[in-house]
Design a protein around this motif. Structure first.
Motif, PDB file in Angstrom:
ATOM      1  N   GLN A   1      -2.392   4.160  -9.440  1.00  0.00           N
ATOM      2  CA  GLN A   1      -3.629   4.136  -9.434  1.00  0.00           C
ATOM      3  C   GLN A   1      -4.250   2.532  -9.479  1.00  0.00           C
ATOM      4  O   GLN A   1      -5.325   2.128  -8.951  1.00  0.00           O
ATOM      5  CB  GLN A   1      -4.594   5.051 -10.553  1.00  0.00           C
ATOM      6  CG  GLN A   1      -5.877   4.992 -10.380  1.00  0.00           C
ATOM      7  CD  GLN A   1      -6.741   5.470  -9.221  1.00  0.00           C
ATOM      8  OE1 GLN A   1      -6.206   6.306  -8.318  1.00  0.00           O
ATOM      9  NE2 GLN A   1      -7.605   4.978  -8.790  1.00  0.00           N
ATOM     10  N   SER A   2      -3.700   2.149 -10.602  1.00  0.00           N
ATOM     11  CA  SER A   2      -4.183   0.514 -10.909  1.00  0.00           C
ATOM     12  C   SER A   2      -3.969  -0.267  -9.523  1.00  0.00           C
ATOM     13  O   SER A   2      -4.743  -1.039  -9.052  1.00  0.00           O
ATOM     14  CB  SER A   2      -3.370  -0.067 -11.830  1.00  0.00           C
ATOM     15  OG  SER A   2      -3.720   0.542 -13.213  1.00  0.00           O
TER      16      SER A   2
ATOM     17  N   GLU B   1      -7.855  -1.542  -2.836  1.00  0.00           N
ATOM     18  CA  GLU B   1      -9.357  -1.484  -2.273  1.00  0.00           C
ATOM     19  C   GLU B   1     -10.257  -2.424  -2.552  1.00  0.00           C
ATOM     20  O   GLU B   1     -11.001  -2.756  -1.730  1.00  0.00           O
ATOM     21  CB  GLU B   1      -9.648  -0.061  -3.108  1.00  0.00           C
ATOM     22  CG  GLU B   1     -10.906   0.335  -2.728  1.00  0.00           C
ATOM     23  CD  GLU B   1     -11.312   1.775  -3.160  1.00  0.00           C
ATOM     24  OE1 GLU B   1     -12.174   2.693  -2.586  1.00  0.00           O
ATOM     25  OE2 GLU B   1     -10.776   2.149  -4.523  1.00  0.00           O
ATOM     26  N   ARG B   2     -10.166  -3.340  -3.520  1.00  0.00           N
ATOM     27  CA  ARG B   2     -10.924  -4.329  -3.923  1.00  0.00           C
ATOM     28  C   ARG B   2     -10.536  -5.477  -2.843  1.00  0.00           C
ATOM     29  O   ARG B   2     -11.681  -5.993  -2.323  1.00  0.00           O
ATOM     30  CB  ARG B   2     -10.818  -4.944  -5.382  1.00  0.00           C
ATOM     31  CG  ARG B   2     -11.356  -6.345  -5.510  1.00  0.00           C
ATOM     32  CD  ARG B   2     -11.209  -6.777  -6.784  1.00  0.00           C
ATOM     33  NE  ARG B   2      -9.730  -6.972  -7.222  1.00  0.00           N
ATOM     34  CZ  ARG B   2      -9.174  -7.908  -6.925  1.00  0.00           C
ATOM     35  NH1 ARG B   2      -9.791  -9.112  -6.260  1.00  0.00           N
ATOM     36  NH2 ARG B   2      -7.864  -8.191  -7.191  1.00  0.00           N
ATOM     37  N   LEU B   3      -9.389  -5.479  -2.422  1.00  0.00           N
ATOM     38  CA  LEU B   3      -9.103  -6.675  -1.493  1.00  0.00           C
ATOM     39  C   LEU B   3      -9.274  -6.284  -0.119  1.00  0.00           C
ATOM     40  O   LEU B   3      -9.717  -7.238   0.884  1.00  0.00           O
ATOM     41  CB  LEU B   3      -7.781  -7.113  -1.689  1.00  0.00           C
ATOM     42  CG  LEU B   3      -7.398  -7.764  -2.906  1.00  0.00           C
ATOM     43  CD1 LEU B   3      -6.011  -7.978  -3.207  1.00  0.00           C
ATOM     44  CD2 LEU B   3      -7.960  -9.375  -3.084  1.00  0.00           C
ATOM     45  N   ILE B   4      -9.234  -5.020   0.118  1.00  0.00           N
ATOM     46  CA  ILE B   4      -9.322  -4.597   1.514  1.00  0.00           C
ATOM     47  C   ILE B   4     -10.920  -4.595   2.301  1.00  0.00           C
ATOM     48  O   ILE B   4     -11.105  -5.013   3.272  1.00  0.00           O
ATOM     49  CB  ILE B   4      -9.026  -3.207   1.741  1.00  0.00           C
ATOM     50  CG1 ILE B   4      -8.799  -2.671   3.491  1.00  0.00           C
ATOM     51  CG2 ILE B   4     -10.088  -2.135   1.139  1.00  0.00           C
ATOM     52  CD1 ILE B   4      -8.058  -1.400   3.708  1.00  0.00           C
ATOM     53  N   ARG B   5     -11.548  -4.692   1.098  1.00  0.00           N
ATOM     54  CA  ARG B   5     -13.114  -5.039   1.727  1.00  0.00           C
ATOM     55  C   ARG B   5     -13.466  -6.535   2.051  1.00  0.00           C
ATOM     56  O   ARG B   5     -14.302  -6.699   2.819  1.00  0.00           O
ATOM     57  CB  ARG B   5     -13.962  -4.735   0.272  1.00  0.00           C
ATOM     58  CG  ARG B   5     -13.882  -3.340  -0.012  1.00  0.00           C
ATOM     59  CD  ARG B   5     -14.926  -3.069  -1.431  1.00  0.00           C
ATOM     60  NE  ARG B   5     -14.651  -1.582  -1.795  1.00  0.00           N
ATOM     61  CZ  ARG B   5     -15.024  -1.398  -3.115  1.00  0.00           C
ATOM     62  NH1 ARG B   5     -15.421  -2.231  -3.816  1.00  0.00           N
ATOM     63  NH2 ARG B   5     -14.844   0.056  -3.590  1.00  0.00           N
ATOM     64  N   ARG B   6     -12.638  -7.296   1.387  1.00  0.00           N
ATOM     65  CA  ARG B   6     -12.626  -8.768   2.015  1.00  0.00           C
ATOM     66  C   ARG B   6     -11.880  -9.013   3.172  1.00  0.00           C
ATOM     67  O   ARG B   6     -12.166  -9.802   3.829  1.00  0.00           O
ATOM     68  CB  ARG B   6     -12.317  -9.549   0.762  1.00  0.00           C
ATOM     69  CG  ARG B   6     -13.354  -9.578  -0.528  1.00  0.00           C
ATOM     70  CD  ARG B   6     -12.900 -10.331  -1.650  1.00  0.00           C
ATOM     71  NE  ARG B   6     -11.654 -11.228  -1.246  1.00  0.00           N
ATOM     72  CZ  ARG B   6     -10.918 -11.532  -2.164  1.00  0.00           C
ATOM     73  NH1 ARG B   6     -11.088 -11.157  -3.593  1.00  0.00           N
ATOM     74  NH2 ARG B   6      -9.892 -12.388  -2.235  1.00  0.00           N
TER      75      ARG B   6
ATOM     76  N   ALA C   1       0.074   1.742  -1.353  1.00  0.00           N
ATOM     77  CA  ALA C   1      -0.729   0.996  -2.342  1.00  0.00           C
ATOM     78  C   ALA C   1      -2.119   1.527  -2.382  1.00  0.00           C
ATOM     79  O   ALA C   1      -2.427   2.067  -3.404  1.00  0.00           O
ATOM     80  CB  ALA C   1      -0.771  -0.404  -2.130  1.00  0.00           C
ATOM     81  N   LEU C   2      -2.397   2.290  -1.159  1.00  0.00           N
ATOM     82  CA  LEU C   2      -3.921   2.764  -1.169  1.00  0.00           C
ATOM     83  C   LEU C   2      -3.693   3.817   0.029  1.00  0.00           C
ATOM     84  O   LEU C   2      -3.306   3.856   1.013  1.00  0.00           O
ATOM     85  CB  LEU C   2      -4.862   1.802  -0.752  1.00  0.00           C
ATOM     86  CG  LEU C   2      -6.154   2.313  -0.613  1.00  0.00           C
ATOM     87  CD1 LEU C   2      -6.988   2.741  -1.983  1.00  0.00           C
ATOM     88  CD2 LEU C   2      -7.064   0.901  -0.243  1.00  0.00           C
ATOM     89  N   GLY C   3      -4.508   5.134  -0.273  1.00  0.00           N
ATOM     90  CA  GLY C   3      -4.542   6.115   1.012  1.00  0.00           C
ATOM     91  C   GLY C   3      -2.976   6.480   1.100  1.00  0.00           C
ATOM     92  O   GLY C   3      -2.244   6.965   0.446  1.00  0.00           O
ATOM     93  N   GLU C   4      -2.886   6.775   2.531  1.00  0.00           N
ATOM     94  CA  GLU C   4      -1.663   7.348   2.873  1.00  0.00           C
ATOM     95  C   GLU C   4      -1.375   6.945   4.543  1.00  0.00           C
ATOM     96  O   GLU C   4      -2.350   7.026   5.450  1.00  0.00           O
ATOM     97  CB  GLU C   4      -1.771   8.780   3.055  1.00  0.00           C
ATOM     98  CG  GLU C   4      -0.447   9.617   3.471  1.00  0.00           C
ATOM     99  CD  GLU C   4      -0.547  10.994   3.289  1.00  0.00           C
ATOM    100  OE1 GLU C   4       0.293  11.753   3.713  1.00  0.00           O
ATOM    101  OE2 GLU C   4      -1.603  11.655   3.138  1.00  0.00           O
ATOM    102  N   VAL C   5      -0.057   6.370   4.821  1.00  0.00           N
ATOM    103  CA  VAL C   5       0.179   6.010   5.996  1.00  0.00           C
ATOM    104  C   VAL C   5       1.400   6.799   6.673  1.00  0.00           C
ATOM    105  O   VAL C   5       1.954   7.475   5.724  1.00  0.00           O
ATOM    106  CB  VAL C   5       0.644   4.755   6.197  1.00  0.00           C
ATOM    107  CG1 VAL C   5      -0.686   3.810   5.824  1.00  0.00           C
ATOM    108  CG2 VAL C   5       1.824   4.265   5.388  1.00  0.00           C
ATOM    109  N   GLY C   6       1.620   7.044   7.669  1.00  0.00           N
ATOM    110  CA  GLY C   6       2.911   7.692   8.322  1.00  0.00           C
ATOM    111  C   GLY C   6       4.182   7.180   7.914  1.00  0.00           C
ATOM    112  O   GLY C   6       4.373   5.991   7.553  1.00  0.00           O
ATOM    113  N   PRO C   7       5.305   7.869   8.471  1.00  0.00           N
ATOM    114  CA  PRO C   7       6.750   7.244   8.187  1.00  0.00           C
ATOM    115  C   PRO C   7       6.708   6.037   9.159  1.00  0.00           C
ATOM    116  O   PRO C   7       6.046   5.699  10.089  1.00  0.00           O
ATOM    117  CB  PRO C   7       7.297   8.338   8.554  1.00  0.00           C
ATOM    118  CG  PRO C   7       6.744   9.416   8.502  1.00  0.00           C
ATOM    119  CD  PRO C   7       5.354   9.054   8.910  1.00  0.00           C
ATOM    120  N   LEU C   8       7.621   5.106   8.499  1.00  0.00           N
ATOM    121  CA  LEU C   8       8.223   3.906   9.428  1.00  0.00           C
ATOM    122  C   LEU C   8       9.294   4.573  10.387  1.00  0.00           C
ATOM    123  O   LEU C   8      10.157   5.176   9.672  1.00  0.00           O
ATOM    124  CB  LEU C   8       8.455   2.755   8.512  1.00  0.00           C
ATOM    125  CG  LEU C   8       8.691   1.472   9.214  1.00  0.00           C
ATOM    126  CD1 LEU C   8       7.454   0.798   9.475  1.00  0.00           C
ATOM    127  CD2 LEU C   8       9.330   0.340   7.819  1.00  0.00           C
TER     128      LEU C   8
END
Length: 205
Positions: A42-43, A49-54, A128-135
């Protein structure tokens, strides 16, 4: 939450078995789960999330995903050094960190067929954030340079679902020989803005 508060309960030991090392040697990747707690995850998400906005532009463009480097992300930087014993245990090499970043996927999680930067002997990947599909890994394409991979990827015969899919564990990593084994991710819409931590290591010998 401060960096000290986020990392103090975390003990990232090199929980690596012979099965992990053999799988990395044979297939170019290994999945190691249960390396940290839900609280630490979560941390990490809060920082990403803070950095994705920028980092994310107003309009999605083709090419590499938007990024934020470890220099902008204290927790990500800490994680790279904390995972160093695991990286060394997996490979049997004296590895050192060379670079790290968050890859951001605000709309779609697709990434083109490619190999990693020349100096990288191992990359450690984690959600790190959310969810992505398999590589999707392509060991059969090993040895092709990026220009040759671009030809394969842009050909009419390219199958976007091809390759060996490797999912990211919820509280762990995918360790990958990304400079050697070409890889891509089929694009799909993400439910919410997502990020993947990519931490690169190089052998000093």
């Amino acid at each position: 939450m401060t960096l000290q508060q986020a990392t103090s309960p975390v003990r990232i030991e090199p929980v690596v078995s012979q099965e992990h090392t053999r799988h990395l040697l044979a297939h170019g990747y290994a999945v190691v789960d249960a390396l940290w707690t839900s609280a630490f995850a979560q941390s990490l998400a809060v920082e990403a999330e803070r950095l994705i906005r920028r980092a994310v532009p107003a309009h999605q463009v083709k090419g590499p995903p938007p990024q934020a480097t470890a220099a902008e992300a204290p927790l990500l930087s800490w994680l790279q050094f904390a995972l160093l014993p695991t990286a060394r245990a997996l490979t049997g090499q004296v590895l050192v960190p060379i670079c790290g970043w968050y890859n951001f996927y605000p709309v779609n999680d697709g990434i083109w067929l490619h190999v990693d930067v020349d100096d990288s002997d191992l990359v450690i990947l984690a959600t790190a954030l959310g969810e992505v599909g398999p590589l999707h890994l392509h060991p059969q394409l090993q040895g092709l340079n990026q220009a040759e991979l671009d030809v394969v990827y842009e050909a009419p015969s390219w199958n976007d679902t091809s390759g060996t899919p490797v999912a990211y564990p919820p509280l762990g990593i995918v360790a990958h020989r990304g400079r050697m084994v070409p890889h891509h991710r089929p694009g799909r819409p993400v439910r919410s803005p997502s990020a993947v931590a990519a931490l690169h290591f190089k052998s000093i010998w």
